[in-house]
Every structure is written in structure tokens, then in C-alpha cells.
Design a protein around this motif. Structure first.
Motif, PDB file in Angstrom:
ATOM      1  N   LEU A  91       0.839  -1.197   0.000  1.00  0.00           N
ATOM      2  CA  LEU A  91       0.000   0.000   0.000  1.00  0.00           C
ATOM      3  C   LEU A  91       0.874   1.247   0.000  1.00  0.00           C
ATOM      4  CD1 LEU A  91       0.306   0.890   3.204  1.00  0.00           C
ATOM      5  CD2 LEU A  91      -1.432  -0.870   3.504  1.00  0.00           C
ATOM      6  N   GLU A 149      -2.708   7.646   0.024  1.00  0.00           N
ATOM      7  CA  GLU A 149      -3.316   6.536   0.760  1.00  0.00           C
ATOM      8  C   GLU A 149      -3.205   6.814   2.258  1.00  0.00           C
ATOM      9  OE1 GLU A 149      -3.134   2.428  -0.437  1.00  0.00           O
ATOM     10  OE2 GLU A 149      -2.051   2.968  -2.265  1.00  0.00           O
ATOM     11  N   TYR A 150      -2.417   6.025   2.985  1.00  0.00           N
ATOM     12  CA  TYR A 150      -2.277   6.203   4.430  1.00  0.00           C
ATOM     13  C   TYR A 150      -1.361   7.387   4.745  1.00  0.00           C
ATOM     14  CZ  TYR A 150      -4.419   1.665   5.488  1.00  0.00           C
ATOM     15  OH  TYR A 150      -5.293   0.619   5.614  1.00  0.00           O
ATOM     16  N   ALA A 199      -6.729   7.468   2.449  1.00  0.00           N
ATOM     17  CA  ALA A 199      -7.097   6.263   3.199  1.00  0.00           C
ATOM     18  C   ALA A 199      -7.183   6.644   4.676  1.00  0.00           C
ATOM     19  CB  ALA A 199      -6.097   5.141   2.947  1.00  0.00           C
TER      20      ALA A 199
END
Length: 692
Positions: free
Chosen positions: A254, A278-279, A301
Motif C-alpha cells: 500500500l 493513501e495512508y 485512506a
């Protein structure tokens, strides 16, 4: 005395005086020799640094030995061809020079006390470009280096990472530095490397995309180094997550602004992690050291993803805003020797349990903490674990489904631990019961928001358990240590299911509303400890879904209402007694669980001579659904039956609607039909009362 003798005497004293003077002088010399000049000297020239052409370099030897007799000498041992750079103040502890040609400059510091000397060397790497220009970086950094704030224009980056960098040395990034990184490019902090980002309050370090306006994301910082000096302080890490970070775990790949894995370690404070593709940060098989006062904002995310142990590092001051979820705790285990506390996150921030969480150690939860749980995921307290969720009335801990209100449920909380500290106090549990728990007993599989099994113990006080797709709480081979002032509402099945020995724990103040069955199911089991069943709140009642086999005494308080399933019995066995003490205004009722269907339960069978067997102001109705196994091969249908050694007193009671006899008693029974007994018999087709 002769002259010769006098001379010898004088000489003797002169010799002693000279010897004393000589020894004193020698001692002074030895004292001087053991002083500053004999001390070991150490040279410390500082860290390797990277600068641009024409950028002044400060040489700092303050880490070296100091003293009045210490001397310093800075020299350029090697420099690029064509360079004419020289050192200013070369004999000072701090010196400087201006590199005039790109390349490597090896600078030596020599420290001496006259008797001993020590030397240390640093390398100054000078990149193309004049002072105040951006330095481009790529490839491997294998020598210690410091990045400085050398560009005066705040909008122009000091450093521009153009392709993947592998850090295998100590990189210090000083306050005020702006780093731009190209699309999808990563900074890898490998096992040999150390990243030390040293921003300051009001003079932060910024690491961001080289093309923010074009919505291009760089790859992220990947930390595999286990060095506890890895640190990010007062920094803004922005617009990362543009490339997949692999190798977190099997099938876990990810993007993130910061990824910590393979033993990586990071301290972080006062930093902002934002606008990731994302994160914000993802940690797997890595560790957070100190962590406080950070901010996670606008990450596509989740703000942070980590395991249950590392979640204990997240502090109550770190803020979260506009992330998909705030702190994700993926499926993981808290090991037996670990003890953590999950903080009440700042503001309205919430934890997301995205996988099954297994607790073998000690899990504490601070008051006010909020949890969302993914569909069908559980929090399970294993045999060696402990759960301590002890909140205040106005600051409840709350667990609910990630998609609560959309028909999705999480599995619930399972307690397998016999630790007396297991506590849910002022906790709200909602939207659980997605699937069955299979570990209660042979062939017992059912859904429940709270499951206590396998010797588990739990204190449940001041809590709300609601809107579950199954039981509110189910206990089999477990123990309620303390239970009071709870609320059970909105469950599709029974509010509480338990064994006979646990029914005594249910208090008068716990409320039951809108459940599939508003009350307490006592499934087929044996009462082994003397107990009292209390009158439940409101219209709540007990439901005996199996035979109640008593080997200890049971007292029923005034107002108790018991419904018994078809053909099931209450057996008062050897060593037991049954005392049912209602009042004229608050009778005890024992009847069928299906009055509308006129289905009859088995009845009460008394097998003991205990004088405490008694019914006062009690209604027993709609029994006789199955034959009682009486003495002398007699099998009759009755609401109340007794063996030859049985003993009972019945007063002020109503015995009615039996399928056979109202009372069929082979043993000793008081005069239950006289006016003094004040009993009432209705619709018992085989007779109101029979005794041989």
C-alpha cells in the motif's frame, strides 16, 4: 665536639634538606605531568555534510577536548582539482571555508595538548550550483551528511530528490529545510541508515511533492532501520503515497507518507502528516518510539494503520481530521507480556478495528475512547488476557459497527479470560452479533454482542448493550463477577442468556426494552450454589428454555415472573429447596412461555423434605405438558408434584390451567385446601389436589 664531627652533622642536615627539596620538586613535576598535558585528547570534527558551491561551511569542533593547553588545527587534506579554497581561522575550535569547486573536500581537525594529539576527518560533499541554489539528490547516501536551510527563498527547495534514495548513513535535516521529491520517488532508510529530521517550532522542515499543483504524489519515506535515533520532529510530510510500499507482510502492499516495517523504528513529535494518496503512516513489523502532538489530516485512506501493540503509543494530543478513518488497528495479537493503554483520541477521532483483535496481555482503554469495528470482526480476550475498560458515566467508551445503521454488524466481544480485572464499566456496545460464536459448548453456536465462555469472568456495570443481531450477552461456563445498572435494548434475540448459577447476578436496575425477548434466558443447566433470583426491572422476566435441575436452594423474590418452555421442568433435587415468596400486591408467577399457543411446560417436581420448600402468593399455571416421574411407577401430569419424601407448604397461591392435576404430591404437604391456606384452584381437569 670536634670540627670534623660538627661538619659531618651539618652535612647530614644539609643533605636531608636537599633531598626533601628534590622530592618536592619531583612531586610537583609529576603533578604537572599528571595534569592537563597527560590527559587523553579527543578530536571531534562533526558530521559529514552536503552543500552547494559557494555556500559557506562552518566547521565545528566543540565536541573535542578543551582546556588552556589544548590547540586546534583545521586543514584541507584533499580538495577537487582547481579549488583554491582555504580555511578561515584554522587554529580555532570553530572555523569555516567556502568551497569554490564541486566535489569532495576532506577536512581534518588535529587536537593536541603538547604531549598527545588526536585527529578526526569529515567529508564535505559540494554539489553543482552556487550558494542559494537547490541541490539535487539521488542514489545512495553512504556517508553521514547534514542538509541545511541554504536557500533564502522559502518557496524554493533546498533539496530536490529526483530518483530513489537509499539512506545507509546518518542524514540530519536541519530546521527550515524544504525538500521536494518527484512523483512516485521514495526515500528508503535502510538498516544501516538513520534519519534525523530536526525542525523547530516556527521553523519547520517540509518534505513534499515537487509538483503539488499538478496533484503528483511522491512515494513516501520507508523506514527499515531499527536505530532508535530515527526521529521526525516539527516537520510537515505532505503529498506522499504515490507508489506502493511493498514487503509489509504477505499480500500487504500500500501507499503511505511514512511506512515503517521490517524492524523499523521511529520517534515522531509535533509533526503533520497530510494529503497522502493513501495512508498517512502505516506500521507493520515496526515500532513507534516516542509519539506525541502530531497531526494527521486529509489522507485519502486512513490517518494511521498499525497493530494493537503499537496502537498503545498513540497519544491523546495527536489530532485527526478529514481522513477516511483515523487510527486503524488491523488484525493482530497483543502478546502475553504486553500491557498497553488505548488513549481517548483527540476530538471526535475514532479507532477502526479492521481485523480480529486477540488479547493475550493486558488491554486498558481510557474513558471516552471510540471504536468502529469492521463487519464480522471481533475483540477476543484470551485465557491469559485482561480487558479493563473502566469509564465514567458522562464519558463512555463506545464500540459500534463500521457501517452501523446500514445493516452491517461486527461480531462482538468474547471473554475467555478468568482474570478478575475484566471490566466493562460505562461502555456502550452496539450493532454487534454478525455471526455465531462456536466455542460455547458442544453444539452451541449462536450470535451475541458479548460472549463469556470457557471460564471467562466479567464485571459489567453502567453499560449499554444495544441493537445487536443476536443475544445481547450470552454466558456459558463463564462468570459474572459484578453486574448492575445496565441497559439491554434492540436485540433480535434474547437480551441475556446464561446458566442457572449466573442468574442471581442480574440486578433489579438493569433495564430491558425492544429485545427479541425482554429478559433473561436460563437455559438447561444445574443450580449448584444457593441463589436468589430478583424481580427484574419493568416487565422483564426469566425464560427457562431447558430443564432447571436444582442441587442447591433457590429463593424467588416478590414479583419474579418466570416463563417456562414447552415440556420443561423445574426439578428440586436432593440438597435443594425452592422458596417462592410473593406478596398480596406483588405475586411470583411461574407459567408457560407460549400462552398464546396454550403450550404447557412440565411442572415443578419436589424431591426433597426441606421445610423451606414453600409457595406464598405465587401463581403456578399452564404446566402438566409432560409426565412427572414420581415414585412407585406413577407418572402423572401436574403443575406441582412431589415424591414420597417431598415436603412443601402452599399458601395464598393460585394453581391453575394444568393439563392434569393442580398438585399431585406423594410426600408431606400442609393443608392447602382449607380457608386458612387461602389458595385458589382453577381449571385443573384431573383435580385440584391429590395425595395418596
Amino acid at each position: 665536639m670536634s670540627f670534623i664531627k660538627q661538619s659531618k652533622t651539618v652535612f647530614y642536615w644539609i643533605f636531608l634538606a636537599m633531598l626533601a627539596t628534590s622530592l618536592t620538586f619531583t612531586a610537583c613535576e609529576e603533578e604537572e605531568d599528571n595534569g592537563e598535558e597527560d590527559q587523553e585528547v579527543e578530536a571531534e570534527a562533526g558530521n559529514d555534510i552536503s552543500v552547494s558551491v559557494d555556500e559557506e561551511v562552518t566547521l565545528d569542533g566543540s565536541g573535542s577536548s578543551t582546556g588552556s593547553s589544548i590547540t586546534y588545527l583545521w586543514t584541507i587534506e584533499s580538495q577537487p582539482s582547481g579549488s583554491s579554497a582555504t580555511i578561515t581561522n584554522p587554529t580555532s575550535i570553530s572555523a569555516s571555508f567556502i568551497p569554490d569547486v564541486a566535489g569532495a573536500y576532506d577536512i581534518q581537525l588535529l587536537v593536541s595538548n603538547g604531549a598527545e594529539e588526536d585527529a578526526d576527518m569529515i567529508t564535505v560533499t559540494v554539489l553543482e550550483g552556487g550558494a542559494g541554489e537547490t541541490i539535487e539528490v539521488s542514489g545512495t547516501i553512504d556517508q553521514d551528511v547534514t542538509w541545511s536551510d541554504h536557500v533564502s527563498d522559502d518557496a524554493t527547495p533546498d533539496y530536490h530528490i529526483t530518483s530513489t534514495v537509499n539512506l545507509e548513513a546518518f542524514l540530519t535535516i536541519e530546521a527550515g529545510v524544504l525538500v521536494h521529491i518527484d512523483e512516485s520517488v521514495k526515500l528508503h532508510v535502510n538498516q544501516e541508515g538513520v534519519l534525523d529530521v530536526n525542525g523547530e517550532d516556527g521553523n519547520r522542515v517540509t518534505i513534499t511533492s515537487a509538483n503539488e499543483s499538478g496533484s503528483q504524489y511522491w512515494g513516501g519515506i520507508v523506514i527499515k532501520s531499527s536505530d532508535n535515533r530515527n526521529s521526525i520532529s516539527y516537520a510537515d510530510i505532505i503529498y506522499g503515497g504515490g507508489a506502493v510500499i511493498g514487503d509489509f507482510a504477505d499480500f500487504v502492499d500500500l501507499g503511505a507518507n511514512i511506512g515503517i516495517h521490517s524492524g523499523g523504528y521511529l520517534n515522531m513529535d509535533n509533526s503533520t502528516i497530510s494529503n497522502s494518496n493513501e495512508y498517512g503512516m502505516y506500521i507493520r513489523y515496526g515500532d513507534l518510539g516516542t509519539f506525541n502532538n502530531n497531526a494527521f489530516e486529509n489522507n485519502t485512506a486512513n490517518g494511521i494503520g498499525l497493530n494493537i501493540k503499537q496502537a498503545g503509543q498513540i497519544d491523546a494530543q495527536t489530532t485527526f481530521a478529514s481522513n477516511n478513518a483515523d487510527v486503524e488497528i488491523f488484525g493482530s495479537t497483543l502478546s502475553q507480556n504486553d500491557a498497553i493503554t488505548l488513549a481517548n483520541l483527540a476530538g471526535d477521532a475514532r479507532y477502526l478495528l479492521s481485523g480480529n483483535i486477540s488479547i493475550e496481555g493486558e488491554l486498558n482503554i481510557d474513558p471516552g475512547a471510540l471504536f468502529d469495528v469492521a463487519t464480522d470482526k471481533k475483540l477476543q480476550i484470551e485465557s491469559d488476557g485482561a480487558l479493563i475498560a473502566d469509564a465514567a458515566e458522562g464519558d463512555m467508551i463506545k464500540f459500534t459497527a463500521e457501517k452501523a445503521g446500514s445493516g452491517f454488524y461486527w461480531k462482538g466481544i468474547a471473554i475467555k479470560s478468568s482474570d478478575a480485572r475484566n471490566t466493562l464499566s460505562n461502555v456502550e456496545i452496539s450493532a454487534a452479533g454478525n455471526s455465531q460464536w462456536g466455542d460455547f459448548a458442544d453444539f452451541v453456536d449462536l450470535k451475541s454482542s458479548i460472549a463469556i465462555m470457557g471460564g471467562g469472568k466479567l464485571t459489567l456495570t453502567g453499560s449499554t448493550v444495544k441493537d445487536g443481531d443476536g443475544y445481547g450477552m450470552y454466558i456459558r461456563y463463564g462468570v459474572l463477577e459484578n453486574f448492575a445498572n445496565n441497559t439491554f435494548s434492540g436485540h433480535t434475540m434474547t437480551a441475556i442468556g446464561l446458566e442457572a448459577d449466573q442468574a442471581h447476578a442480574i440486578d433489579r436496575n438493569t433495564t430491558f426494552t425492544g429485545n427479541g425477548y425482554d429478559g433473561v434466558e436460563v437455559f438447561g443447566s444445574t443450580l449448584t450454589a444457593e441463589s436468589t433470583w430478583l424481580n427484574l426491572s419493568g416487565d422483564a422476566s426469566y425464560n427457562l428454555t431447558g430443564n432447571l435441575n436444582m442441587s442447591a436452594g433457590l429463593s424467588l423474590d416478590a414479583g419474579v415472573y418466570i416463563e417456562v418452555d414447552e415440556d420443561k421442568f423445574i426439578n428440586v433435587n436432593s440438597g435443594a429447596y425452592l422458596t417462592s415468596e410473593g406478596t398480596s400486591t406483588d405475586q411470583v408467577t411461574i407459567t408457560t412461555s407460549n400462552l398464546a399457543g396454550q403450550l404447557r411446560w412440565g411442572g415443578i417436581l419436589i424431591k426433597t423434605a426441606d421445610a423451606r420448600n414453600s409457595f406464598d402468593y405465587t401463581t403456578v399455571s399452564w404446566a402438566g405438558g409432560a409426565q412427572m416421574d414420581l415414585d412407585d411407577f406413577v407418572d402423572e401430569y401436574a403443575n406441582i408434584g412431589g415424591l414420597n419424601n417431598g415436603n412443601v407448604t402452599i399458601t395464598n397461591s393460585t394453581i391453575e390451567e394444568s393439563a392434569g392435576y393442580g398438585v399431585y404430591f406423594q410426600g408431606t404437604i400442609n393443608d392447602i385446601e382449607s380457608g386458612a391456606a387461602n389458595n385458589e384452584f382453577n381449571n385443573n381437569p384431573d383435580g385440584n389436589f391429590y395425595t395418596p
